[in-house]
Write a protein that holds these residues in place. Sequence first.
Motif, PDB file in Angstrom:
ATOM      1  N   ARG A 160       6.779  24.268 -35.254  1.00 34.97           N
ATOM      2  CA  ARG A 160       6.021  25.484 -35.540  1.00 34.97           C
ATOM      3  C   ARG A 160       6.930  26.697 -35.347  1.00 34.97           C
ATOM      4  N   ILE A 161       7.005  27.529 -36.359  1.00 37.08           N
ATOM      5  CA  ILE A 161       7.781  28.765 -36.275  1.00 37.08           C
ATOM      6  C   ILE A 161       6.931  29.894 -36.849  1.00 37.08           C
ATOM      7  N   PRO A 162       6.498  30.819 -35.985  1.00 33.73           N
ATOM      8  CA  PRO A 162       6.680  30.919 -34.537  1.00 33.73           C
ATOM      9  C   PRO A 162       5.774  29.953 -33.780  1.00 33.73           C
ATOM     10  N   ASP A 163       6.025  29.815 -32.508  1.00 34.06           N
ATOM     11  CA  ASP A 163       5.344  28.812 -31.695  1.00 34.06           C
ATOM     12  C   ASP A 163       3.834  28.980 -31.669  1.00 34.06           C
ATOM     13  N   TRP A 164       3.348  30.227 -31.719  1.00 29.09           N
ATOM     14  CA  TRP A 164       1.916  30.462 -31.541  1.00 29.09           C
ATOM     15  C   TRP A 164       1.098  30.225 -32.807  1.00 29.09           C
ATOM     16  N   CYS A 165       1.754  29.952 -33.924  1.00 29.82           N
ATOM     17  CA  CYS A 165       1.043  29.760 -35.187  1.00 29.82           C
ATOM     18  C   CYS A 165       0.847  28.273 -35.466  1.00 29.82           C
ATOM     19  N   TYR A 166      -0.395  27.871 -35.798  1.00 30.27           N
ATOM     20  CA  TYR A 166      -0.714  26.466 -36.045  1.00 30.27           C
ATOM     21  C   TYR A 166      -1.085  26.208 -37.501  1.00 30.27           C
ATOM     22  N   SER A 167      -0.858  27.181 -38.366  1.00 31.59           N
ATOM     23  CA  SER A 167      -1.143  27.039 -39.787  1.00 31.59           C
ATOM     24  C   SER A 167      -0.122  26.124 -40.450  1.00 31.59           C
ATOM     25  N   THR A 168      -0.543  25.458 -41.531  1.00 34.06           N
ATOM     26  CA  THR A 168       0.399  24.632 -42.290  1.00 34.06           C
ATOM     27  C   THR A 168       1.568  25.453 -42.818  1.00 34.06           C
ATOM     28  N   GLY A 212      -1.276  16.250 -41.150  1.00 36.24           N
ATOM     29  CA  GLY A 212      -0.431  16.236 -39.969  1.00 36.24           C
ATOM     30  C   GLY A 212      -1.099  16.838 -38.752  1.00 36.24           C
ATOM     31  N   THR A 213      -0.389  16.799 -37.633  1.00 39.37           N
ATOM     32  CA  THR A 213      -0.841  17.460 -36.412  1.00 39.37           C
ATOM     33  C   THR A 213       0.083  18.627 -36.118  1.00 39.37           C
ATOM     34  N   ALA A 214      -0.503  19.807 -35.932  1.00 40.93           N
ATOM     35  CA  ALA A 214       0.276  20.993 -35.606  1.00 40.93           C
ATOM     36  C   ALA A 214       0.576  21.075 -34.116  1.00 40.93           C
ATOM     37  N   LYS A 215       0.028  20.154 -33.328  1.00 39.54           N
ATOM     38  CA  LYS A 215       0.243  20.176 -31.890  1.00 39.54           C
ATOM     39  C   LYS A 215       0.459  18.747 -31.394  1.00 39.54           C
ATOM     40  N   ALA A 216       1.624  18.202 -31.738  1.00 36.31           N
ATOM     41  CA  ALA A 216       1.928  16.823 -31.357  1.00 36.31           C
ATOM     42  C   ALA A 216       2.039  16.648 -29.849  1.00 36.31           C
ATOM     43  N   SER A 217       2.206  17.743 -29.131  1.00 37.84           N
ATOM     44  CA  SER A 217       2.278  17.653 -27.667  1.00 37.84           C
ATOM     45  C   SER A 217       0.962  17.203 -27.058  1.00 37.84           C
ATOM     46  N   ASP A 218      -0.129  17.254 -27.808  1.00 35.07           N
ATOM     47  CA  ASP A 218      -1.440  16.816 -27.312  1.00 35.07           C
ATOM     48  C   ASP A 218      -1.745  15.362 -27.650  1.00 35.07           C
ATOM     49  N   LEU A 219      -0.832  14.662 -28.302  1.00 35.60           N
ATOM     50  CA  LEU A 219      -1.051  13.254 -28.628  1.00 35.60           C
ATOM     51  C   LEU A 219      -1.068  12.402 -27.356  1.00 35.60           C
ATOM     52  N   THR A 220      -1.774  11.272 -27.416  1.00 35.25           N
ATOM     53  CA  THR A 220      -1.894  10.355 -26.289  1.00 35.25           C
ATOM     54  C   THR A 220      -1.252   9.014 -26.653  1.00 35.25           C
ATOM     55  N   ALA A 221      -0.498   8.449 -25.751  1.00 31.76           N
ATOM     56  CA  ALA A 221       0.146   7.157 -25.994  1.00 31.76           C
ATOM     57  C   ALA A 221      -0.889   6.036 -26.047  1.00 31.76           C
ATOM     58  N   ASN A 222      -0.557   5.003 -26.831  1.00 32.00           N
ATOM     59  CA  ASN A 222      -1.376   3.787 -26.940  1.00 32.00           C
ATOM     60  C   ASN A 222      -2.797   4.093 -27.417  1.00 32.00           C
ATOM     61  N   ARG A 223      -2.901   5.061 -28.300  1.00 29.01           N
ATOM     62  CA  ARG A 223      -4.169   5.381 -28.962  1.00 29.01           C
ATOM     63  C   ARG A 223      -3.951   5.296 -30.465  1.00 29.01           C
ATOM     64  N   SER A 224      -4.927   4.760 -31.178  1.00 33.54           N
ATOM     65  CA  SER A 224      -4.833   4.653 -32.623  1.00 33.54           C
ATOM     66  C   SER A 224      -5.361   5.929 -33.271  1.00 33.54           C
ATOM     67  N   TYR A 225      -4.473   6.697 -33.906  1.00 36.17           N
ATOM     68  CA  TYR A 225      -4.868   7.889 -34.643  1.00 36.17           C
ATOM     69  C   TYR A 225      -4.993   7.543 -36.127  1.00 36.17           C
TER      70      TYR A 225
END
Length: 369
Positions: free
Chosen positions: A334-342, A296-309
């Motif tokens: 993410r809980i808490p927001d600052w943590c990007y671990s699975t 998965g992606t822990a930061k979906a806010s960085d995804l770009t539209a119309n790009r093949s991931y």
Amino acid sequence: MVKHKGFAMFVLVALLLNAALPLALAQEIVPADVSSMTISVRKVHATVNFSAPISIDEVVNWSERYSVHMTQLLHTYQVGSYAFGGGYFVDEYMSPQQIPNDYRRTLQSMYQDLSKETAKHFKGSVHLDESVKANLIARQNALAELLSDLMVGQTTIIAVEVLASQDGLSKIASLPLVASVVLATWPALDQNAEVLESPQAVLAGEWWPNSGHVSVQPSVNPDQRYVYQSFSWDSTRLNNLKSYPSVTYEPESWFNNYDGQLYLGNTVKSWSSDLPQSYLDTGFADGNKEKGYTVGTAKASDLTANRSYYTQIWTNLGNASSDTGKLNGQRGKRIPDWCYSTWCIFPQATTFLVPAWQVPVPGSMSWSN
């Protein structure tokens, strides 16, 4: 991703308490922090982040010197504007002297498989958006350069997941090449916090990818098989996804194990993805009737539209020559927001992309939703 993590949290908390470690989420430690702890012979899981990429030979050397048991090697390869991330799980029965060559061979087979799937996807991309086609071309060109480097043994590692004593972690944290050591722990949370969303967020609209492709095949490595997924969002759906706070996304692949027969094996050998802040889902406490594999992606806010991931996961050989599967899309937080671990990612909603059990195994198919 498990739908309820209460049991998993209980087990992990118990382990940490037995190890005489404070319960602290993604706790970054420095030498003084570790040395002040009660020294125990019990080993704990942690991620060692390097200050700069280092070679596999360097990693093995210091792991032997400080009696560190490596469990996963993490890499990122930047080729122009394209980044490939992934992980390699160290065979517990492999001697340190065997690891470098096996690591190099594994990365070569991984990215040969990805190159093959990218080429197949592009050939069948008649109905894809032009920007998605351009992205597939860029990925294939970057893969050609990456494979050229891997063929001559150029490998780098950015982090290592380890099992080590507290004394060992103290020594590791003091090394110049180490940027940080982060303990693998679970957050102590209000059990209701993970499912709470505002009414406005729930009404955001369709947030899952518009279309995608899945392929389950034998690897060029004769001892492994893989599941590959590729998918993309248009701007409307991606904006809907990004409207959720601290949002994450997992493209889940599930396979029918009600008969005890699986094409893919139970042991993940390696994985790769170009998702931002990618991670391999733990699968902790998943049931055994349906076997899941997820990056998965822990930061979906960085995804770009119309790009093949893409995501790709390699396993040992299963006990069956055929199988069937299904695909889900899972939005998380993410809980808490600052943590990007699975360990910090909690499911919020799941949608069915390809119903059970319509994914042919081995085989491939495209989908739209």
